[in-house]
Design an enzyme around this catalytic site. Structure first.
Site, PDB file in Angstrom:
ATOM      1  N   ASP A  67       0.820  -1.220   0.000  1.00 25.71           N
ATOM      2  CA  ASP A  67       0.000   0.000   0.000  1.00 25.71           C
ATOM      3  C   ASP A  67       0.853   1.269   0.000  1.00 25.71           C
ATOM      4  OD1 ASP A  67      -2.056  -1.762   0.238  1.00 25.71           O
ATOM      5  OD2 ASP A  67      -2.901  -0.897   2.070  1.00 25.71           O
ATOM      6  N   HIS A 223       3.804  -2.141   3.137  1.00 25.49           N
ATOM      7  CA  HIS A 223       3.833  -0.790   2.555  1.00 25.49           C
ATOM      8  C   HIS A 223       5.147  -0.622   1.787  1.00 25.49           C
ATOM      9  CE1 HIS A 223       0.806  -0.549   5.716  1.00 25.49           C
ATOM     10  NE2 HIS A 223       0.266   0.432   5.005  1.00 25.49           N
TER      11      HIS A 223
HETATM   12 ZN   LIG Z   1      -2.500   3.047   3.336  1.00 24.80          ZN
END
Ligand SMILES: [Zn+2]
Length: 273
Positions: A67, A223
């Protein structure tokens, strides 16, 4: 001599009968050859608003998701590591990072284009990484539709995968903003908490603990904007390989890297498989 319409149709039907099994076979082979679903199959099949909750239903599996990118300094490191293992992942991207002017946006655009070119799926993570549940319809439009359009301008395809920032998608208005656009929301089974970690080792430890808690595996949340995550990935792959060796020794099915289509399920009904 021109063949009649009915004989043309008959001929077409015969050709289809002969070709159909070959097409199905080719599809199955391609599936096996690819460790995870890449963009050769497109993101269009997620259209229509299914649901991807996170855990694997039938067999042990792992679907990697990243993400908050694209981030031109760290995402390419992640891409190289994924290539080393022949694994395709899904990247949920934030529009404001790559849309618009400026050298950084331009570099992040190149990174997004490269991510797509290497066969990974791209999903929508809103334009500004907003908390959806507190937004009105006008802001939701900007966050969801605005980001879909920004993504399409870069990769040339509309995405139907959506991940809500913070995994927060509760307010009926927010839920409607996603489903009314045919998007499929994607959650996760294993949160590596890399955003709260301080080192690559801590990210791997969290991954290990997550897999212990969800031994069937499922969607894993990372991430790609974090250097510690990029540096943790080789250890994550080593961990999976070690667990697979142990599983095989015990006669258990190993984890298989899969794409999100393995975890897709229709809304309002039981699991698809
Ligand atoms: Zn996020």
């Amino acid at each position: 001599m021109r063949p009649s319409l009915s004989s043309s149709l008959l001929a077409l039907f015969a050709v289809a009968l002969v070709l159909a099994p070959a097409i199905v076979r080719a599809g199955a082979n391609e599936r096996r050859a690819k460790p995870s679903d890449g963009n050769l199959w497109g993101v269009g099949r997620f259209r229509g608003g299914g649901l991807i909750r996170g855990p694997c239903a039938q067999r042990p599996c792992i679907a990697l998701t990243f993400d908050d990118g694209p981030e031109h300094t760290t995402t390419p490191v992640v891409l190289d590591e994924l290539d080393r293992h022949g694994v395709r992942a899904t990247f949920f991207v934030v529009g404001r990072r790559f849309d618009g002017d400026g050298p950084i946006a331009e570099r992040n655009r190149d990174t997004l284009r490269e991510t797509w070119r290497r066969g990974h799926l791209i999903g929508n993570h809103t334009y500004t990484h907003a908390l959806m549940d507190v937004l009105d319809d006008r802001r939701l439009e900007r966050e969801v539709e605005g980001n879909s359009e920004a993504i399409e301008r870069v990769i040339g395809t509309r995405t139907f995968l959506f991940r809500a920032p913070f995994g927060a998608l509760h307010h009926p208005r927010a839920v409607r903003a996603v489903y009314s656009r045919g998007l499929t929301p994607v959650f996760w089974a294993i949160d590596t908490r890399d955003w709260a970690s301080h080192s690559p080792e801590e990210v791997v430890a969290n991954f290990r603990a997550g897999l212990d808690a969800s031994p069937r595996g499922g969607v894993v949340l990372f991430h790609d904007t974090l250097e510690r995550t990029a540096r943790a990935l080789p250890m994550v792959f080593a961990e999976i390989a070690a667990r697979n060796a142990a599983r095989r020794a015990r006669g258990q099915q190993p984890y298989e890297f899969v794409g999100l289509d393995e975890l897709w399920q229709p809304v309002g009904s039981g699991r698809r498989r």
